[in-house]
Structures are given as C-alpha cells and as structure tokens.
Motif scaffolding. Structure first.
Motif, PDB file in Angstrom:
ATOM      1  N   THR A  34      31.382 -90.488  -9.838  1.00 29.43           N
ATOM      2  CA  THR A  34      31.644 -89.089 -10.157  1.00 29.43           C
ATOM      3  C   THR A  34      30.630 -88.493 -11.117  1.00 29.43           C
ATOM      4  O   THR A  34      30.556 -87.273 -11.232  1.00 29.43           O
ATOM      5  N   GLY A  35      29.898 -89.337 -11.834  1.00 30.63           N
ATOM      6  CA  GLY A  35      28.977 -88.827 -12.842  1.00 30.63           C
ATOM      7  C   GLY A  35      29.697 -88.270 -14.059  1.00 30.63           C
ATOM      8  O   GLY A  35      29.112 -87.546 -14.853  1.00 30.63           O
ATOM      9  N   MET A  36      30.990 -88.594 -14.177  1.00 31.56           N
ATOM     10  CA  MET A  36      31.765 -88.103 -15.310  1.00 31.56           C
ATOM     11  C   MET A  36      31.114 -88.526 -16.620  1.00 31.56           C
ATOM     12  O   MET A  36      30.589 -89.632 -16.731  1.00 31.56           O
ATOM     13  N   LEU A  37      31.131 -87.643 -17.594  1.00 30.22           N
ATOM     14  CA  LEU A  37      30.529 -87.925 -18.891  1.00 30.22           C
ATOM     15  C   LEU A  37      31.281 -89.024 -19.632  1.00 30.22           C
ATOM     16  O   LEU A  37      32.501 -89.144 -19.500  1.00 30.22           O
ATOM     17  N   HIS A  38      30.541 -89.776 -20.417  1.00 29.82           N
ATOM     18  CA  HIS A  38      31.141 -90.868 -21.190  1.00 29.82           C
ATOM     19  C   HIS A  38      32.266 -90.358 -22.079  1.00 29.82           C
ATOM     20  O   HIS A  38      33.319 -90.980 -22.173  1.00 29.82           O
ATOM     21  N   LYS A  39      32.067 -89.211 -22.712  1.00 30.90           N
ATOM     22  CA  LYS A  39      33.078 -88.692 -23.632  1.00 30.90           C
ATOM     23  C   LYS A  39      34.367 -88.319 -22.893  1.00 30.90           C
ATOM     24  O   LYS A  39      35.460 -88.453 -23.449  1.00 30.90           O
ATOM     25  N   ASP A  40      34.255 -87.883 -21.641  1.00 26.09           N
ATOM     26  CA  ASP A  40      35.449 -87.527 -20.870  1.00 26.09           C
ATOM     27  C   ASP A  40      36.208 -88.773 -20.412  1.00 26.09           C
ATOM     28  O   ASP A  40      37.441 -88.788 -20.415  1.00 26.09           O
ATOM     29  N   ILE A  41      35.479 -89.796 -20.025  1.00 24.83           N
ATOM     30  CA  ILE A  41      36.119 -91.071 -19.677  1.00 24.83           C
ATOM     31  C   ILE A  41      36.771 -91.649 -20.926  1.00 24.83           C
ATOM     32  O   ILE A  41      37.892 -92.160 -20.880  1.00 24.83           O
ATOM     33  N   ALA A  42      36.083 -91.530 -22.056  1.00 25.80           N
ATOM     34  CA  ALA A  42      36.604 -92.053 -23.324  1.00 25.80           C
ATOM     35  C   ALA A  42      37.948 -91.422 -23.672  1.00 25.80           C
ATOM     36  O   ALA A  42      38.864 -92.116 -24.129  1.00 25.80           O
ATOM     37  N   LYS A  43      38.084 -90.128 -23.448  1.00 27.10           N
ATOM     38  CA  LYS A  43      39.351 -89.443 -23.727  1.00 27.10           C
ATOM     39  C   LYS A  43      40.475 -90.023 -22.878  1.00 27.10           C
ATOM     40  O   LYS A  43      41.604 -90.155 -23.334  1.00 27.10           O
TER      41      LYS A  43
END
Length: 70
Positions: A34-43
């Motif tokens: 998905t290319g999801m940002l690290h900070k969004d996965i972290a949340k």
C-alpha cells in the motif's frame, strides 16, 4: 558463542518482544503493497514510526524463519 554462553533470544522469542512473526510479516506486506507511511502503520499498532521503519528496513526482526526457507 565463543565463550560457551548461549546467544540471547532474538525477534519474537525475546521476552520483551512486542510483535509476533505474523505481525512483522503483516507490517512489511502492508507497507510494501500500500505504500502506507510508517507513522500511520505505527498508529495502528500503538508504537513509534521509528519502530515500524526498523521493521520494514530489517533493522529489527531481521531473521524471519519463513523468509529463510524460501
């Protein structure tokens, strides 16, 4: 080890591990597909973006037994 001692457990086998190998694979796949940002996965996981970055970039949870058998 050269000194005769056992190596400390690593990855999910370590007593302070937060993630299972299944979690680690899911994080890596989520980022890759998905290319999801690290900070969004972290949340999603309640950890820091740095932790996710370290997992995605194999600085933490390096030796996945399933990846070694491929």
């Amino acid at each position: 080890h050269k000194n005769g001692l056992m190596a400390p457990p690593k990855g999910p086998e370590h007593h302070k591990a937060i993630f299972s190998w299944e979690d680690v694979r899911g994080i890596r796949e989520l980022h890759r597909k998905t290319g999801m940002l690290h900070k969004d996965i972290a949340k999603m996981y309640g950890v820091s973006g740095t932790t996710i970055s370290d997992i995605v970039n194999y600085r933490k949870y390096k030796h996945d037994p399933m990846e070694e058998t491929k």
